[in-house]
Design a protein around this motif. Structure first.
Motif, PDB file in Angstrom:
ATOM      1  N   LYS A   2      27.768  -8.607   5.108  1.00 23.65           N
ATOM      2  CA  LYS A   2      27.061  -8.499   3.682  1.00 23.65           C
ATOM      3  C   LYS A   2      26.502  -6.795   3.233  1.00 23.65           C
ATOM      4  N   LYS A   4      24.297  -6.507   0.971  1.00 25.79           N
ATOM      5  CA  LYS A   4      23.285  -6.377   0.519  1.00 25.79           C
ATOM      6  C   LYS A   4      22.104  -5.665   1.463  1.00 25.79           C
ATOM      7  N   GLN A   5      22.272  -5.829   2.807  1.00 24.79           N
ATOM      8  CA  GLN A   5      21.438  -5.028   3.269  1.00 24.79           C
ATOM      9  C   GLN A   5      21.079  -4.070   3.867  1.00 24.79           C
ATOM     10  N   LYS A   7      21.348  -2.378   0.667  1.00 21.92           N
ATOM     11  CA  LYS A   7      20.799  -2.511  -1.892  1.00 21.92           C
ATOM     12  C   LYS A   7      19.228  -2.293  -1.488  1.00 21.92           C
ATOM     13  N   SER A   9      16.444  -3.008  -2.571  1.00 22.63           N
ATOM     14  CA  SER A   9      16.028  -3.904  -3.200  1.00 22.63           C
ATOM     15  C   SER A   9      14.506  -4.358  -4.310  1.00 22.63           C
ATOM     16  N   LYS A 229      18.812  -3.288 -10.914  1.00 24.32           N
ATOM     17  CA  LYS A 229      19.625  -4.039 -11.164  1.00 24.32           C
ATOM     18  C   LYS A 229      20.911  -3.848 -11.098  1.00 24.32           C
ATOM     19  N   TYR A 234      22.452   2.053  -2.404  1.00 31.21           N
ATOM     20  CA  TYR A 234      22.282   2.024  -1.354  1.00 31.21           C
ATOM     21  C   TYR A 234      22.129   2.366  -0.394  1.00 31.21           C
ATOM     22  N   THR A 251      31.396  -2.166  -0.674  1.00 32.42           N
ATOM     23  CA  THR A 251      31.226  -2.131  -1.988  1.00 32.42           C
ATOM     24  C   THR A 251      31.394  -2.504  -2.856  1.00 32.42           C
TER      25      THR A 251
END
Length: 285
Positions: A2, A4-5, A7, A9, A229, A234, A251
Motif C-alpha cells: 500500500k 498510499k501510506q 504519499k 496528501s 496530486k 513520498y 511506487t
C-alpha cells in the motif's frame, strides 16, 4: 504494497514519521518489480506520449546513488537518464534557477532521474542563503532579502513548473529518503572505517550534519507546500536500504500501471494483412 501510506496528501511532521521499515525478502521482491518496470518502459517508449521524472532527495548517505543502481539496473540503458545536480556553473547562474532542470527533462518514452533536484534551490540555499547571491537576482542585494516569503514564492514557481511538465506528458514522482540522524552516523563511520568507502567521505559531511535540524525544517516545509496530486511527494523510510528501494520501485510500477492508456502501438491494417507475405520474402532471402 500500500504505497498510499508513504504519499504526502496532508500536512506531515518529519519528526513523527518513521525512518525505519524492514520488508521481508525485499531484495528478491525488487528483482521481480524492476523487470516489470523495464518492460513498461519499453512500452512507454513505443507509445511515445509519456515520459517519467523521478526526483530523489535526502540527507547525505540516505542511499540515493545505490537506489538508482539497484532499482533501474534492468531498464534499457537508453531508456533511463540520470542527472545529479551539483553547484550551478557560471553559465547556469546566468539563467533562471529552473533553467538547468528544464533542459535536463526526459524526452517522452524515457525515465529521467534527478539525483538531487530543483528542490536544492529551496533546501540548501535556505540553509546557506549566501549561495543565492551568486544568482545575481535584481531584487536581492543581501541575505537579508531572503526571507520565508522569498522561498515560498520560489516553491510556487516549482509547483507551476511541475504542473506544466505534467500537462506536457511527464509523470512526476518525488521521493524523500527519510534517514535518521543515528543511521547517518553509522553510515559515515562505515565510510571512515572501510578503505574502499573512504573516497566517499568529505569533511563537508560533518559540517552539514551539524545543520541537521535546519535541513529537516526546510524539507518539511518544502514537502508540505509542494506535494500535489499531479506531482506527489513520498516520504520513504530509508534506514533499511533494501526496503527503501523496494518502496520506490513499487511506487513507480503502480504509477505506470495506473496509466491505462500507455499501450504498445499496433501495426496498421495494411501491414498486418501482409505479414505472411513479408515472412515469405524473408524466408526466400
Amino acid at each position: 504494497m500500500k504505497i498510499k501510506q508513504y504519499k504526502v496528501s496532508k500536512k506531515i511532521s518529519l519528526a513523527n514519521t518513521d525512518t525505519f521499515e524492514e520488508i521481508a525478502d525485499a531484495k528478491n521482491k525488487l528483482k521481480n518489480i524492476r523487470r516489470k518496470i523495464s518492460e513498461l518502459q519499453d512500452i512507454m517508449y513505443a507509445h511515445g506520449k509519456y515520459g517519467m521524472l523521478i526526483c530523489l532527495q535526502g540527507m547525505d548517505t540516505s542511499g540515493k546513488d545505490s537506489l538508482v543502481r539497484e532499482v533501474f539496473k534492468d531498464v534499457n540503458a537508453r531508456g533511463v537518464v540520470v542527472h545529479s545536480f551539483k553547484s550551478p556553473t557560471s553559465a547556469e547562474l546566468k539563467h533562471d534557477f529552473l533553467w538547468r532542470h528544464y533542459i535536463a527533462l526526459p524526452e517522452r518514452g524515457k525515465i529521467g532521474i534527478f539525483n538531487r533536484t530543483h528542490y536544492e534551490n529551496v533546501l540548501v540555499t535556505r540553509v546557506h542563503p549566501r549561495y543565492i547571491l551568486g544568482e545575481k537576482i535584481p531584487s536581492v542585494t543581501s541575505v537579508d532579502d531572503l526571507n520565508d516569503a522569498f522561498y515560498h514564492k520560489r516553491m510556487e514557481r516549482i509547483v507551476n513548473f511541475e504542473e506544466h511538465i505534467v500537462e506536457s506528458g511527464i509523470i512526476v514522482l518525488k521521493f524523500f529518503l527519510h534517514l535518521s540522524k543515528e543511521e547517518q552516523k553509522n553510515r559515515l563511520f562505515r565510510r571512515l572505517n572501510r578503505k574502499e568507502k573512504n573516497w566517499k567521505f568529505s569533511i563537508d559531511d560533518l559540517k552539514e550534519r551539524k545543520l541537521w535540524s535546519a535541513y529537516q525544517e526546510c524539507y518539511e516545509d518544502a514537502i508540505n507546500r509542494t506535494s500535489k496530486k499531479f506531482a506527489p511527494w513520498y516520504v520513504v523510510p530509508a534506514d533499511d536500504k533494501a526496503s527503501a528501494r523496494l518502496i520506490v520501485a513499487e511506487t513507480i510500477l503502480q504509477t505506470l500501471n495506473n496509466h491505462k492508456d500507455i499501450k504498445a502501438p499496433s501495426l496498421d491494417s495494411e501491414t498486418l494483412a501482409r505479414l505472411d507475405e513479408y515472412k515469405a520474402q524473408l524466408a526466400k532471402d
